[in-house]
Design an enzyme around this catalytic site. Structure first.
Site, mmCIF file in Angstrom:
data_model
loop_
_atom_site.group_PDB
_atom_site.id
_atom_site.type_symbol
_atom_site.label_atom_id
_atom_site.label_comp_id
_atom_site.label_asym_id
_atom_site.label_seq_id
_atom_site.Cartn_x
_atom_site.Cartn_y
_atom_site.Cartn_z
ATOM 1 N N TYR A 1 51.301 -39.988 55.085
ATOM 2 C CA TYR A 1 50.457 -41.170 54.931
ATOM 3 C C TYR A 1 51.304 -42.434 55.056
ATOM 4 C CZ TYR A 1 46.973 -37.936 52.933
ATOM 5 O OH TYR A 1 46.087 -36.904 52.706
ATOM 6 N N HIS B 1 50.377 -29.303 54.058
ATOM 7 C CA HIS B 1 49.309 -30.189 54.534
ATOM 8 C C HIS B 1 48.475 -29.534 55.634
ATOM 9 C CE1 HIS B 1 48.436 -34.773 55.118
ATOM 10 N NE2 HIS B 1 47.331 -34.067 54.980
ATOM 11 N N PRO C 1 35.103 -36.880 49.497
ATOM 12 C CA PRO C 1 33.880 -36.402 48.845
ATOM 13 C C PRO C 1 32.720 -37.385 48.972
ATOM 14 C CG PRO C 1 35.362 -37.304 47.204
ATOM 15 C CD PRO C 1 36.115 -37.297 48.509
ATOM 16 N N GLY D 1 32.025 -38.666 51.928
ATOM 17 C CA GLY D 1 31.701 -38.654 53.347
ATOM 18 C C GLY D 1 32.365 -39.759 54.129
ATOM 19 N N GLY E 1 32.989 -42.680 53.245
ATOM 20 C CA GLY E 1 32.270 -43.928 53.008
ATOM 21 C C GLY E 1 30.794 -43.840 53.297
#
Length: 312
Positions: free
Chosen positions: A46, A112, A192, A194, A196
């Site tokens: 990230y 990952h 979780p 979606g 946004g």
């Protein structure tokens, strides 16, 4: 299985949703800790290490308040994005993450993505050595198939499996979630809300620079319009409870089992409080059935973005 029901996904502080302010991000992470959100989810990929450094700054002096989860296996560099989970490099990746986080031990260390050039059991064997060395407390896997999970678990216990799961994306319910549960692993659900969509407050199209939703078919044209119509149905149900659509979506996910921990991301401290409050919301069986029956459109691109697939 989890000490708290809601975690914090930190990716958005460094990539994927456009520019972010580091000082504001640190305030948000600390607000999460203040409100009992303990699991902070980051990864070496990230922001090319930026995210781990940011999380490390945020938890400085508050290490005991946080459960730190990070991941290796996706490498970002000048040449682009690639997968690397070779066992000879696992220890170095871990040591680099420890330095960036500024801690002596990682609470939950994930693979990952599985590297298609390396047997997953070889990678997990190298990860297990980190547990023995005291660098890592527990192991996790992200976006694996049931077969990969079984092969990994044969080498070392797997504490958690991370995957995209939400009211608007339920494909994992048919394969990896039952397998993970049968193997005693907790389920950590990223995106979780979606990405946004389930907040009911998406930014207007076109998405801004650096926002990866611009390439996700669920967020374009007629597909997005159809999904927003479904969100309206969720919004009406949320209004009956006096909560936001995001809270309702998180409550639906939490109702799937005590072994589920969603890790919504946000850059807004007030959203931390809102998300955490979803753990107190109890939905009726009828409303759960209504939400289960909603029809969403589109597919996701997570696997294609990293040159791999669920079946790899």
């Amino acid at each position: 299985m989890f000490s708290t029901r809601i975690g914090l996904g930190c990716m958005g502080f460094s990539q994927a949703y456009g520019p972010a302010d580091d000082d504001q991000s640190i305030l948000t992470i600390r607000a999460a800790l203040d409100h009992g959100v303990r699991l902070l989810d980051t990864a070496m990929s990230y922001g090319g290490g930026h995210n781990e450094e940011l999380v490390g700054r945020a938890v400085a002096g508050r290490r005991d308040d946080a459960v730190l989860a990070t991941k290796f296996g996706i490498v970002r560099g000048p040449e682009g994005v690639r997968l690397d989970a070779h066992p000879d490099r696992v220890r170095d990746y871990c040591d680099a993450s420890l330095r960036r986080l500024g801690v002596d031990v990682i609470d939950l260390y994930y693979l990952h993505r599985a590297d298609p050039t390396v047997p997953i059991e070889d990678t997990v064997g190298a990860m297990a050595a980190l547990v023995t060395a005291g660098k890592v407390r527990q192991l996790g896997l992200s976006e694996v198939s049931p077969a990969q999970f079984a092969a990994a678990r044969a080498v070392h216990p797997i504490a958690a499996v991370q995957l995209e799961w939400s009211l608007a994306w339920r494909e994992p319910e048919g394969d990896i979630i039952p397998a993970a549960r049968a193997g005693g692993a907790g389920i950590v659900a990223y995106s979780p809300l979606g990405r946004g969509l389930l907040t009911g407050a998406l930014p207007p199209e076109p998405f801004g620079p650096g926002d990866f939703r611009a390439g996700d078919p669920r967020f374009a044209g007629e597909t997005l319009a159809a999904n927003l119509a479904v969100v309206d149905a969720v919004r009406s149900k949320a209004a009956a409870y006096g909560v936001s659509t995001g809270q309702l979506a998180l409550a639906w996910l939490l109702a799937r089992g005590d072994d589920v921990l969603p890790i919504p991301g946000t850059r807004n401290p007030s959203r931390i409080v809102e998300n955490a409050a979803a753990a107190d919301l109890v939905l009726t069986p009828d409303d759960l059935a209504f939400l289960d029956g909603l029809a969403w459109q589109g597919d996701r691109r997570s696997f294609a973005a990293y040159g791999t697939s669920r079946s790899a």
